[in-house]
Write an enzyme that holds these catalytic residues in place. Structure first.
Site, PDB file in Angstrom:
ATOM      1  N   GLY A 389      -0.486 -16.907 -30.437  1.00 12.18           N
ATOM      2  CA  GLY A 389      -0.936 -18.010 -31.297  1.00 12.18           C
ATOM      3  C   GLY A 389      -2.247 -17.646 -31.954  1.00 12.18           C
ATOM      4  O   GLY A 389      -2.942 -16.728 -31.516  1.00 12.18           O
ATOM      5  N   GLY A 391      -5.719 -19.542 -34.215  1.00 15.45           N
ATOM      6  CA  GLY A 391      -6.355 -20.741 -34.750  1.00 15.45           C
ATOM      7  C   GLY A 391      -7.380 -20.332 -35.779  1.00 15.45           C
ATOM      8  O   GLY A 391      -7.362 -19.201 -36.270  1.00 15.45           O
ATOM      9  N   ASN A 392      -8.281 -21.245 -36.071  1.00 16.01           N
ATOM     10  CA  ASN A 392      -9.297 -20.922 -37.071  1.00 16.01           C
ATOM     11  C   ASN A 392     -10.296 -19.907 -36.559  1.00 16.01           C
ATOM     12  O   ASN A 392     -10.879 -19.156 -37.325  1.00 16.01           O
ATOM     13  CB  ASN A 392     -10.032 -22.195 -37.485  1.00 16.01           C
ATOM     14  N   PHE A 393     -10.519 -19.914 -35.259  1.00 14.47           N
ATOM     15  CA  PHE A 393     -11.565 -19.051 -34.717  1.00 14.47           C
ATOM     16  C   PHE A 393     -11.047 -17.993 -33.760  1.00 14.47           C
ATOM     17  O   PHE A 393     -11.737 -17.047 -33.463  1.00 14.47           O
ATOM     18  CB  PHE A 393     -12.605 -19.902 -33.964  1.00 14.47           C
ATOM     19  N   ALA A 394      -9.850 -18.216 -33.269  1.00 11.91           N
ATOM     20  CA  ALA A 394      -9.397 -17.352 -32.179  1.00 11.91           C
ATOM     21  C   ALA A 394      -7.991 -16.846 -32.416  1.00 11.91           C
ATOM     22  O   ALA A 394      -7.209 -17.459 -33.130  1.00 11.91           O
ATOM     23  CB  ALA A 394      -9.443 -18.148 -30.871  1.00 11.91           C
ATOM     24  N   ASP A 503      -9.791 -33.794 -30.776  1.00 17.63           N
ATOM     25  CA  ASP A 503      -8.929 -33.039 -31.691  1.00 17.63           C
ATOM     26  C   ASP A 503      -7.495 -33.040 -31.159  1.00 17.63           C
ATOM     27  O   ASP A 503      -6.839 -31.999 -31.116  1.00 17.63           O
ATOM     28  CB  ASP A 503      -9.458 -31.613 -31.864  1.00 17.63           C
TER      29      ASP A 503
END
Ligand SMILES: Nc1ncnc2c1ncn2[C@@H]1O[C@H](COP(=O)(O)OP(=O)(O)OP(=O)(O)O)[C@@H](O)[C@H]1O
Length: 746
Positions: A389, A391-394, A503
């Site tokens: 997966g 995300g925006n940062f990871a 979130d």
């Protein structure tokens, strides 16, 4: 004004951005604005004509600096001057990408949350689809009249619209297209602005570097470090002293190409590996001890039973056993043992015991938890596998501790991407360390190197709920109830500790698959979570799930998570969210959220029980004090009944919950949180259009049930979604994805 002592913020709010990629026709016109969305702030935009007037209505000439500040007569919004630079602020940024393409975003900016100008630029760039590592990232921002922005104060005072550029010099036609996009109804204003730009863009053999490079391809495909020397005319020639730098950069490019070649070779070799062999990075393979064969997920279960019985124990029982045999269940070793016990496939007992002995020894060889380590130590201890997966940062990878058979998730956070948001990850680690619950993703340990933070976590292998919804469209009542029960349990646990997640959304709910085909959800991503002791005012979250009290800035608490859960329940049962703007206009969306009117549209909701609808209404109460709590949700009669039904139900073998993550990962639609499957508000037309397909689906559903009874292989018809790629041919734009209601069931 904002009351400083009321803002108990530990995490910088995220800027969530709706999808805003546009491909302009050769001659831009008003239709090009279709599909663009803006980030606005509820109805406030309507209440402040001076500072936030819609872009299209800006009249000739004046920037906001030149406009007299108007005080609002009503005083409706007491805490900010409407024109105050610290007030949440909506800006539109256009990034021309070639003559016929541009990207446009509108952002809701919380001035207090922006720490540096560099961070702002990075976030704007990322929102436009150019992450910090991308060669096309935004290097310079200009007002529509061509003034370059150099600082935060200029940014927040100057204008509510900006033009963004990369390293290459924009052409006048690109600027023209951008201006026309900003002011489609005001061609004379565009012309006057364009004249200013003509002067700015006129090539001169100036002595100073403009910051733009004319020898860079327009598609920004080459990475060249910017040289920002602002307020200078654009320059056509490269200065001799830049040559050294360019050569260095060319060297870097070569290195990159080498790396890429190495990667593709490694990929090729992996592909030829034997079937069923785990895929690991070849370059790391030699660094550690040989990897034992994959066996014995049952081993931990046997050991944890203390050899008393061979029957599987529940996790609670395992925990009890563990504490009885004086082991602290919070130690890393035992956390991992417990997680191991959740995995199912049975193997031979003897092998299992041997493996356990090995595993116990191995934990001592892990890098120290929470400390700074070298990359070599990470490579020595872990085998990093494929991506599960991002995300925006990871980016999250499957991984193993070398010599250990059990799989984990390794979340790698690139520090460069955090850019001043390091506290977010620290916050996540600190909170996750204090939490242990079967409905939360378990953090096992963390390390950091100079460039990355590594979080070793429990692996939840079924993808996330976003992907599951994208795949399945919607879910049955029992299945939805079960998922909501899981979310409620997670929320009850964290809310009892006064922690708000802030979130809650399908992307952050991971699907745990069990061997009997049943599923559970686990809550992940605590990057925005915080302990709430008094009302919080920071605007953050994801638009579709954001609670009205966040938008109203009246102070909020843990109840925002319950609102988001209500939105999720609505989505699970219908396949589209309760509050939608057909034009993807955030202003309209936030207005609808604050009104909080939930409509159960026919025919989508005709077959859903009143109990389910009542629970949704109780979760989506605008007033948080009358909204259900997580604990109350768990007592809801519909939930109890439907979830119990789900527990008893046999899961069909061809259950569609396991999804192909590639679609959504590659498309990036999950990152942008697009709900393309929302019905248009003109529901009458839509109902007429889908009536036929509903009939078809009904028929198909019956066939499906019949097929299930006969155990024949057939795909679920409950998939009203299709993924459609648009702008496929444009190399400038990443693939955008619309998820559309299918005319016919698959
Ligand atoms: N423990 C895990 N097991 C399996 N997959 C995971 C795990 N943790 C995260 N993922 C996957 O990785 C994705 C990104 O993880 P996460 O949301 O933590 O990253 P992020 O960069 O912090 O996200 P965001 O963009 O919301 O800030 C998740 O949506 C999920 O699909």
């Amino acid at each position: 004004m904002w009351s400083r002592n009321l803002v108990q913020e530990t995490a910088r709010p995220k800027w969530k951005v709706a999808d805003q990629r546009t491909k302009l026709p050769a001659c831009p016109n008003a239709t090009t604005r279709h599909g663009l969305s803006s980030y606005t702030f509820g109805s406030k935009i309507l209440r402040c004509p001076a500072a936030y007037r819609p872009l299209e209505k800006v009249v000739n000439g004046q920037s906001r600096l030149e406009q007299p500040t108007q005080r609002r007569a009503s005083g409706y919004h007491g805490r900010h001057e409407e024109a105050s630079p610290v007030r949440p602020h909506i800006v539109t940024v256009i990034r021309p990408c070639g003559e016929h393409n541009l990207r446009k975003i509108s952002l809701l900016l919380n001035r207090r949350a922006v720490q540096t100008y560099e961070l702002l630029m990075a976030d704007v760039s990322e929102a436009l689809g150019f992450p910090c590592w991308h060669s096309g990232r935004v290097r310079r921002l200009f007002s529509p009249a061509g003034q370059e922005i150099h600082s935060l104060s200029e940014f927040f005072h100057f204008s509510n619209a900006f033009l963004a550029f990369g390293i290459s010099r924009p052409s006048i036609s690109e600027v023209q297209a951008a201006l026309q996009e900003l002011y489609p109804d005001n061609p004379s204003y565009c012309d006057s602005l364009l004249r200013l730009w003509e002067r700015i863009l006129k090539p001169k053999a100036a002595k100073t570097d403009s910051g733009f490079h004319d020898d860079v391809p327009k598609d920004d495909s080459v990475t060249i470090q910017p040289k920002a020397n602002h307020l200078q005319p654009f320059r056509t020639q490269v200065r001799p002293k830049d040559r050294g730098r360019r050569e260095r950069q060319r060297g870097e490019r070569d290195n990159r190409e080498d790396r890429r070649a190495h990667q593709s070779q490694a990929k090729e070799e992996r592909r030829t590996d034997k079937k069923n062999e785990p895929v690991y990075c070849l370059s790391c393979r030699g660094a550690g001890p040989p990897i034992p064969p994959i066996v014995n997920k049952k081993s931990a279960k046997l050991e944890l039973n203390n050899n008393e019985s061979n029957t599987p124990l529940s996790q609670d029982d395992i925990m009890k056993n563990l504490s009885q045999i004086k082991n602290d269940p919070n130690t890393l070793q035992n956390k991992i043992l417990i997680l191991g016990a959740q995995e199912e496939p049975p193997v031979e007992e003897d092998m299992a015991k041997t493996e356990m002995v090995e595993q116990k020894d191995l934990w001592e060889r892990l890098p120290p938890d929470g400390l700074h380590v070298s990359l070599e130590e990470i490579q020595h201890c872990y085998d990093i596998g494929g991506v599960v997966g991002d995300g925006n940062f990871a980016v999250v990878y499957e991984c193993r501790v070398r010599g250990c058979t059990q799989k984990f998730a390794m979340k790698m956070v690139d520090k460069a991407k955090l850019q001043g948001r390091g506290h977010m990850i620290q916050n996540e680690i600190a909170l996750l360390r204090s939490l242990a619950h079967p409905r939360l993703v378990q953090l096992l340990c963390s390390h950091h190197t100079d460039t990355h933070v590594y979080l070793l976590m429990e692996l939840v292998a079924g993808g996330d709920l976003f992907d599951a919804i994208a795949k399945c469209g919607k879910f049955s009542e029992p299945c939805s109830a079960r998922m909501i029960r899981d979310i409620s349990q997670a929320l009850e646990y964290i809310h009892n500790k006064s922690i708000a997640h802030r979130d809650i959304k399908p992307e952050n709910l991971l699907v745990q698959l069990h061997s009997d085909g049943s599923i559970n959800l686990k809550l992940a991503d605590f990057g925005l979570a915080m302990v709430v002791t008094e009302p919080v005012f920071t605007v953050c979250g994801t638009p579709t799930y954001v609670a009205p009290e966040i938008l109203a800035e009246t102070g909020y608490g843990i109840a925002v998570d319950v609102w988001a859960m209500g939105v999720i329940l609505f989505v699970l049962l219908s396949g589209f969210p309760p509050f939608r703007s057909p034009e993807r206009n955030q202003e309209e969306l936030f207005h609808l959220i604050q009104k909080g009117e939930v409509h159960f549209l026919s025919p989508y909701w005709d077959h859903v029980s009143e109990g389910a609808k009542a629970l949704i209404s109780a979760l989506l109460k605008v007033n948080p004090s009358v909204r259900l709590t997580a604990s109350q949700t768990l007592q809801n009669s519909w939930l109890l009944h439907a979830a119990a039904q789900s527990d008893q139900e046999e899961v069909p073998e061809n259950s569609n919950i396991i999804i192909n993550r590639k679609d959504t990962l590659r498309s990036g639609c999950r990152k942008r949180g697009i709900w393309g499957n929302q019905p248009k508000l003109d529901i009458k037309t839509e109902v007429a259009q889908v009536a036929q397909s509903e009939e078809n689906r009904e028929e198909s559903t019956n066939k499906y049930r019949e097929a299930n009874r006969n155990n024949t292989d057939m795909q679920t018809p409950e998939r009203p979604l299709q993924v459609r790629e648009i702008n496929k041919n444009s190399h400038m734009l990443e693939v955008s994805v619309l998820v559309q209601k299918a005319d016919k069931p698959e």
